[in-house]
Design an enzyme around this catalytic site. Structure first.
Site, PDB file in Angstrom:
ATOM      1  N   GLY A 220       0.780  -1.238   0.000  1.00  0.00           N
ATOM      2  CA  GLY A 220       0.000   0.000   0.000  1.00  0.00           C
ATOM      3  C   GLY A 220       0.807   1.280   0.000  1.00  0.00           C
ATOM      4  N   CYS A 246      12.040  -1.151   3.354  1.00  0.00           N
ATOM      5  CA  CYS A 246      10.967  -0.814   2.400  1.00  0.00           C
ATOM      6  C   CYS A 246       9.826  -0.013   3.028  1.00  0.00           C
ATOM      7  CB  CYS A 246      10.496  -2.061   1.681  1.00  0.00           C
ATOM      8  SG  CYS A 246       9.973  -1.686  -0.004  1.00  0.00           S
ATOM      9  N   ASN A 288      10.973  -4.224  -4.536  1.00  0.00           N
ATOM     10  CA  ASN A 288       9.539  -4.297  -4.789  1.00  0.00           C
ATOM     11  C   ASN A 288       8.874  -3.103  -4.122  1.00  0.00           C
ATOM     12  OD1 ASN A 288       6.831  -4.758  -4.893  1.00  0.00           O
ATOM     13  ND2 ASN A 288       6.851  -6.370  -3.325  1.00  0.00           N
ATOM     14  N   GLY A 290       6.591   0.814  -4.976  1.00  0.00           N
ATOM     15  CA  GLY A 290       6.005   1.772  -5.902  1.00  0.00           C
ATOM     16  C   GLY A 290       6.202   3.201  -5.420  1.00  0.00           C
ATOM     17  N   HIS A 331      15.608  -4.705  -0.558  1.00  0.00           N
ATOM     18  CA  HIS A 331      15.364  -5.877   0.293  1.00  0.00           C
ATOM     19  C   HIS A 331      16.623  -6.676   0.587  1.00  0.00           C
ATOM     20  CE1 HIS A 331      11.005  -5.524   0.398  1.00  0.00           C
ATOM     21  NE2 HIS A 331      11.170  -4.958  -0.781  1.00  0.00           N
ATOM     22  N   GLU A 333      16.868  -8.930   2.653  1.00  0.00           N
ATOM     23  CA  GLU A 333      16.456 -10.327   2.900  1.00  0.00           C
ATOM     24  C   GLU A 333      16.274 -11.081   1.577  1.00  0.00           C
ATOM     25  OE1 GLU A 333      14.480  -7.844   2.846  1.00  0.00           O
ATOM     26  OE2 GLU A 333      12.479  -8.395   2.175  1.00  0.00           O
TER      27      GLU A 333
HETATM   28  N1  LIG Z   1       7.888  -3.938  -0.338  1.00  0.00           N
HETATM   29  C1  LIG Z   1       7.439  -2.876   0.317  1.00  0.00           C
HETATM   30  O1  LIG Z   1       7.551  -2.767   1.545  1.00  0.00           O
HETATM   31  C2  LIG Z   1       6.678  -1.845  -0.488  1.00  0.00           C
HETATM   32  C3  LIG Z   1       6.377  -0.577   0.228  1.00  0.00           C
HETATM   33  C4  LIG Z   1       5.225   0.202  -0.391  1.00  0.00           C
HETATM   34  N2  LIG Z   1       4.021  -0.548  -0.341  1.00  0.00           N
HETATM   35  C5  LIG Z   1       5.569   0.595  -1.823  1.00  0.00           C
HETATM   36  O2  LIG Z   1       5.033   0.055  -2.745  1.00  0.00           O
HETATM   37  O3  LIG Z   1       6.417   1.438  -2.027  1.00  0.00           O
END
Ligand SMILES: NC(=O)CC[C@H](N)C(=O)O
Length: 356
Positions: A220, A246, A288, A290, A331, A333
């Site tokens: 989100g 993230c 990952n 947005g 990430h 991880e």
């Molecule tokens: N992988 C995440 O923690 C994504 C964080 C956030 N939802 C975004 O899209 O930027």
């Protein structure tokens, strides 16, 4: 059975239905990972999105235990070609059956290269997957334009706190929709990890006197997480070492006065170069997201950029001034993707005073 992917701009792709046959509206995003389709499918950060895999053949090794959570999270799944005969000594089933079981609609046979070019040029947009051959664009397109994802963190977080026993440092992990490998990366380094649901108060976390706090990834728009941001501000004020990944990174930035914005089409894949500004060394990272923290909104008295994305210059990490806090947008991880930045978990353990 035929299926259609209808984009907000009116483009329609025709393919074959895979998984559930129900209608689905979601935000369509693309992931360029060449391996690790299962980790992508089970990453809770995809809640509220449908994923296009740009790698042209998906599912070769079927379903294996490489899960980043208990279920698949994307609203929909879009592929060029799905393997019909998965083969691996660990294979326990096919993607087709997995998607059906999880009631997730998908579409195969889509020219994912053409689709990705559209998303890259026009930006991420909403779309629909339907098996209804009589679909009415006049009715569907306004619905697609209107669609906005709701409170997905509440859906993706755990319902109760739980503990992974260990003899080392005590880490409180705030689960905002965490991938399994975050807790595992800490546990493998000897930590005792207590995982807390996203809406836990800062008081409850601090009352257990953790040696360090970890804020996870999650789905989100970060700016929607207003109540969690307030609690994170209290964690910031506590002077306990904090490492965030993230969504956790974005929420810490928002809690301390910075702003975020949505990228045109996001970073999702296994080969994003990030530069460590302390050493000037470049690492290939798994990503990952947005949204991104606005570098110019960060008060230099509060935090300084620690990592930058080599492709587009966006912020990839912050180091907090006068605090034992560092946060990254990518990430460490992995899962899927390169493990080059796994050393950041060791840095966090050092920050907590090293291994016991
Ligand atoms: N992988 C995440 O923690 C994504 C964080 C956030 N939802 C975004 O899209 O930027």
């Amino acid at each position: 059975m035929k299926a259609f992917l209808i984009l907000e701009d009116g483009t329609v792709f025709t393919g074959t239905s895979i998984g559930s046959t129900k209608d689905m509206i979601s935000e369509i995003v693309f992931n360029t990972s060449m391996t690790g389709y299962l980790e992508v499918l089970t990453d809770p950060s995809y809640a509220g999105q449908a994923v296009v895999m740009t790698y042209p053949l998906i599912g070769n090794y079927g379903i294996t235990p490489d899960m980043e959570s208990k279920k698949a999270w994307p609203d929909g799944y879009i592929v060029r070609e799905l393997s019909r005969m998965p083969s691996n000594f660990r294979c326990e089933g096919t993607i087709q059956d997995f998607l059906k079981e999880q009631d997730i609609p998908g579409i195969a046979g889509v020219d994912t290269r053409a689709l990705t070019k559209i998303l890259r040029e026009k930006g991420t947009m909403n779309g629909m997957i339907t098996t209804n051959t009589d679909y009415d664009l006049g009715e569907i397109l306004p619905k697609l334009k209107e669609y906005k994802v709701g409170d997905v963190v509440s859906k993706a977080t755990c319902s109760e706190k739980y503990v992974l026993e260990g003899n080392g440092k005590k880490v409180a992990l705030l689960d905002l929709g965490a991938k399994n490998n975050i807790a595992k990366s800490l546990h493998q380094r000897g930590c005792e990890v207590t995982v807390y649901p996203a809406h836990t108060t800062a008081e409850e976390i601090l009352s257990s006197y953790p040696d360090g706090i970890m804020l996870s990834n999650g789905p989100g728009d970060p700016a929607d997480c207003t109540s969690i941001i307030k609690e994170i501000k209290k964690l910031y004020d506590s002077d306990i070492p904090i490492f965030a990944i993230c969504l956790g990174h974005q929420l810490m930035a928002l809690a301390t006065g910075a702003t975020t914005h949505k990228l045109k089409y996001g970073h999702r894949g296994g080969n994003h170069p990030v530069k460590d500004l302390q050493t000037n060394r470049v690492y290939i990272s798994s990503q990952n997201h947005g949204y991104v923290v606005d570098t110019e909104s960060v008060d230099a008295n509060v935090a300084v950029p620690a990592f930058v994305n080599v492709n587009d210059g966006t912020n990839e990490g912050l180091s907090y001034v006068g605090k034992k806090i560092f946060t990254v947008q990518f990430h460490p991880e992995a899962c899927p993707g390169p493990q080059d930045s796994g050393y950041l978990f060791d840095r966090f353990i050092d920050m907590m005073g090293g291994t016991k």
